[in-house]
Design an enzyme around this catalytic site. Sequence first.
Site, PDB file in Angstrom:
ATOM      1  CD  GLN A  27      59.182  85.330  20.504  1.00  0.00           C
ATOM      2  OE1 GLN A  27      59.224  84.641  19.495  1.00  0.00           O
ATOM      3  NE2 GLN A  27      58.049  85.621  21.119  1.00  0.00           N
ATOM      4  CB  SER A  52      71.385  80.594  26.589  1.00  0.00           C
ATOM      5  OG  SER A  52      70.577  81.474  27.332  1.00  0.00           O
ATOM      6  CG  ASP A  82      63.937  95.530  21.276  1.00  0.00           C
ATOM      7  OD1 ASP A  82      64.082  94.699  20.361  1.00  0.00           O
ATOM      8  OD2 ASP A  82      62.824  95.929  21.667  1.00  0.00           O
ATOM      9  CD  GLU A  83      67.623  95.716  26.536  1.00  0.00           C
ATOM     10  OE1 GLU A  83      67.530  95.033  27.572  1.00  0.00           O
ATOM     11  OE2 GLU A  83      66.668  95.859  25.718  1.00  0.00           O
ATOM     12  CG  HIS A 107      60.153  94.893  18.311  1.00  0.00           C
ATOM     13  ND1 HIS A 107      58.991  95.450  17.806  1.00  0.00           N
ATOM     14  CD2 HIS A 107      60.586  95.755  19.273  1.00  0.00           C
ATOM     15  CE1 HIS A 107      58.741  96.577  18.455  1.00  0.00           C
ATOM     16  NE2 HIS A 107      59.698  96.786  19.326  1.00  0.00           N
ATOM     17  N   GLY A 133      57.487  83.429  23.762  1.00  0.00           N
ATOM     18  CA  GLY A 133      58.132  82.278  23.163  1.00  0.00           C
ATOM     19  C   GLY A 133      57.659  80.941  23.696  1.00  0.00           C
ATOM     20  CG  ASP A 190      55.208  95.501  19.861  1.00  0.00           C
ATOM     21  OD1 ASP A 190      54.495  94.488  20.033  1.00  0.00           O
ATOM     22  OD2 ASP A 190      56.249  95.703  20.511  1.00  0.00           O
TER      23      ASP A 190
END
Length: 341
Positions: A27, A52, A82-83, A107, A133, A190
Amino acid sequence: MARVYREGDIGNEIAQKRIAVLGFGSQGHAHALNLRDSGCEVTVGLYRGSASWPKAEEAGLRVAEIPETVRWAEVVMMLLPDERQPPVFREQVAPNLAEGNLMLFAHGFNVHFNQVSVPPEVDLGLVAPKGPGHVLRSLYEEGKGMPALFAVGRDATGQARDLVLSYAKGIGCARAGVLETTFAEETETDLFGEQAVLCGGLSALLKAGFETLVEAGYQPELAYYECVNELKLIVDLIYEGGLARMRYSVSNTAEYGDYTAGPKVIDEGVRERMREILADIQSGRFAKEWVLENQAGGSSFLAMRRREAEHMVEKVGAELRALAAEGAQSPAGSPAGGESR
């Protein structure tokens, strides 16, 4: 019916803001590049040494460490897994947010389940594209868009709604349509879709069908083709025109079997278990389980991943994909593994 917001309904407020995109994964890269190509000023926030970092620089983007990026920005989009979000938010993001900033998430998990606490003087919003993404990026480059959900969790400035919608427009989603929701609704639907249908339910159904045929003495390769490989053909038809398009396109025999056998597979017992899954999500039980699993190092999660990777359906699938690739590379008129006729 929910209102759908399109480009003509939304202003360009986001183009006047400095935007931090935290993360450059699936994303993150799409958001950053789409915003840049929409004329926005973007900086990607990463940790020093991230793999990255050079990828973002090669894409022509400015990159900085997360604390510096947040201090510079007026709008911050959190796109880390998320984690990983709670400790990064607590230690590197929250201390560097300024009054009047807009904090965005793609999210609602960590906000809805109280894993992060956004300062009260900061606007809080959600922009959730409904797809991966790389597709978000490719659609943007084609002049198209991906549908998205948006929500305003807090409007401290009185301008949050317009700016959240403008962000969705900046990444190209208003080309397809943006629907309003809440953090709770986005998160719970979701998670339910992932667990009961798209990932958990589907994976279990595919394996059960494959195993049923193999246990009955049928060749694993045929079981794979019938229960797994052909799924894409069916899903593409549903995507194009719903269940009706799929049923119109298959044979009458297949359609009749759909109506008569489907309710035997998804009976009231299955529906009750689906309701139980939803209840676990709504109550926060699943969230607590997932948070504790990560805090414990994820050993159970990794064990399940390894076990599933060793299932026969994976081995058979890999063999058939290799065979298909070999056939695709064969010269025209010379079938792989056979003589030219």
